[in-house]
Design a protein around this motif. Structure first.
Motif, PDB file in Angstrom:
ATOM      1  N   ASP A   1      -5.774  -3.675  -7.606  1.00  0.00           N
ATOM      2  CA  ASP A   1      -4.969  -2.814  -7.890  1.00  0.00           C
ATOM      3  C   ASP A   1      -4.444  -2.742  -9.266  1.00  0.00           C
ATOM      4  OD1 ASP A   1      -4.322  -0.581  -6.507  1.00  0.00           O
ATOM      5  OD2 ASP A   1      -2.410  -1.715  -6.407  1.00  0.00           O
TER       6      ASP A   1
ATOM      7  N   LEU B   1      -7.368   0.682 -12.390  1.00  0.00           N
ATOM      8  CA  LEU B   1      -8.425   1.791 -12.854  1.00  0.00           C
ATOM      9  C   LEU B   1      -7.685   2.509 -12.923  1.00  0.00           C
ATOM     10  CD1 LEU B   1     -10.816   0.825  -9.736  1.00  0.00           C
ATOM     11  CD2 LEU B   1     -11.475   0.930 -11.635  1.00  0.00           C
TER      12      LEU B   1
ATOM     13  N   THR C   1      -7.904   6.139  -7.097  1.00  0.00           N
ATOM     14  CA  THR C   1      -8.013   4.574  -6.815  1.00  0.00           C
ATOM     15  C   THR C   1      -8.312   4.981  -4.518  1.00  0.00           C
ATOM     16  OG1 THR C   1      -6.388   3.846  -6.943  1.00  0.00           O
ATOM     17  CG2 THR C   1      -8.123   3.724  -8.171  1.00  0.00           C
TER      18      THR C   1
ATOM     19  N   ALA D   1      -7.753   2.235  -2.245  1.00  0.00           N
ATOM     20  CA  ALA D   1      -7.188   0.583  -1.973  1.00  0.00           C
ATOM     21  C   ALA D   1      -7.166   0.261  -0.511  1.00  0.00           C
ATOM     22  CB  ALA D   1      -5.543   0.549  -2.538  1.00  0.00           C
TER      23      ALA D   1
ATOM     24  N   ALA E   1      -9.140  -2.484  -5.557  1.00  0.00           N
ATOM     25  CA  ALA E   1      -9.229  -0.477  -5.398  1.00  0.00           C
ATOM     26  C   ALA E   1     -10.864  -0.597  -5.614  1.00  0.00           C
ATOM     27  CB  ALA E   1      -7.622  -0.385  -6.267  1.00  0.00           C
ATOM     28  N   MET E   2     -10.939   1.057  -6.055  1.00  0.00           N
ATOM     29  CA  MET E   2     -12.024   1.220  -6.445  1.00  0.00           C
ATOM     30  C   MET E   2     -11.707   3.092  -6.928  1.00  0.00           C
ATOM     31  SD  MET E   2     -14.679   1.590  -3.146  1.00  0.00           S
ATOM     32  CE  MET E   2     -15.613   2.788  -3.676  1.00  0.00           C
ATOM     33  N   HIS E   3     -12.498   3.440  -7.478  1.00  0.00           N
ATOM     34  CA  HIS E   3     -12.289   4.791  -7.878  1.00  0.00           C
ATOM     35  C   HIS E   3     -13.174   5.115  -6.254  1.00  0.00           C
ATOM     36  CE1 HIS E   3     -12.462   5.143 -12.396  1.00  0.00           C
ATOM     37  NE2 HIS E   3     -10.831   5.194 -11.934  1.00  0.00           N
TER      38      HIS E   3
END
Ligand code: PRP
Ligand code: HPA
Length: 175
Positions: free
Chosen positions: A84, A87, A91, A93, A106-108
């Motif tokens: 986290d 990015l 995002t 998470a 996390a990711m977009h």
């Protein structure tokens, strides 16, 4: 996971008492240094992947190496799952339990289109906490996550079986 991959097993070294006393750390950096071994690992992970894949999701940091190498042979893009705070865009998470406390990956939020087929990739699965959180995250975003590939499984820690209980086909090259 069987002796077909004895060549790869021989390229992974064990470092005792890292990162703390009593842990036998399986170190894959020695396999990465070996051009033939690394190429063979990627070829076998690609061959073990079933059906078309839109995106390969790699988990920071060592998972990125394998996800990136698998993208071209699988004809897929790479989706980064990061610790986290790393990015830059919006995002989503997911928290997961560590031995002491929790961590967050996390990711977009816009990294994938709902319904895209995602292969989860990491260098190693131990308790499965990280990979299972990644699956929750990807599914929250609408991904179809049906398989995961690891170079190394530490089966005594139960992570691969837990992932299978989450509905994934789980493959690893070395146990
Ligand atoms: C290691 C490994 C997996 C995870 C496996 O990553 O690369 O991502 O731990 O453990 P688990 O199955 O018990 O969750 P680490 O957190 O050491 O990060 P790194 O790749 O950045 O070194
Ligand atoms: N090696 C590398 N990463 C790990 C290990 C290990 O033995 N255990 C948990 N993460």
């Amino acid at each position: 996971t069987d002796d077909r991959n004895a060549d790869l097993r021989a390229l992974i070294r064990t470092i005792p008492d890292f990162p703390k006393p009593g842990v036998q750390f399986r170190d894959i950096t020695t396999l990465l240094l070996d051009s033939v071994g690394f190429a063979a690992a990627i070829a076998r992970m690609a061959a073990g992947t079933q059906g078309p894949v839109d995106l390969v999701a790699g988990i920071e940091a060592r998972g990125f190496i394998f996800a990136a190498a698998l993208a071209a042979p699988l004809g897929a893009g790479v989706l980064l799952i990061r610790k986290d705070g790393k990015l830059p865009g919006t995002t989503i998470a997911e928290d997961y339990a560590l031995e002491y406390g929790t961590d967050r990956i996390a990711m977009h939020a816009d990294a994938l289109v709902p319904g895209q087929r995602v292969l989860l990739v990491d260098d190693l699965i131990a308790t499965g906490g990280t990979a299972r959180a990644a699956v929750r995250l990807l599914r929250k975003a609408g991904a179809m996550v049906t398989q995961a590939q690891f170079l190394v499984d530490l089966p005594d820690l139960g992570g691969a079986d837990a992932l299978r209980a989450d509905g994934l086909a789980v493959d690893s090259l070395v146990a």
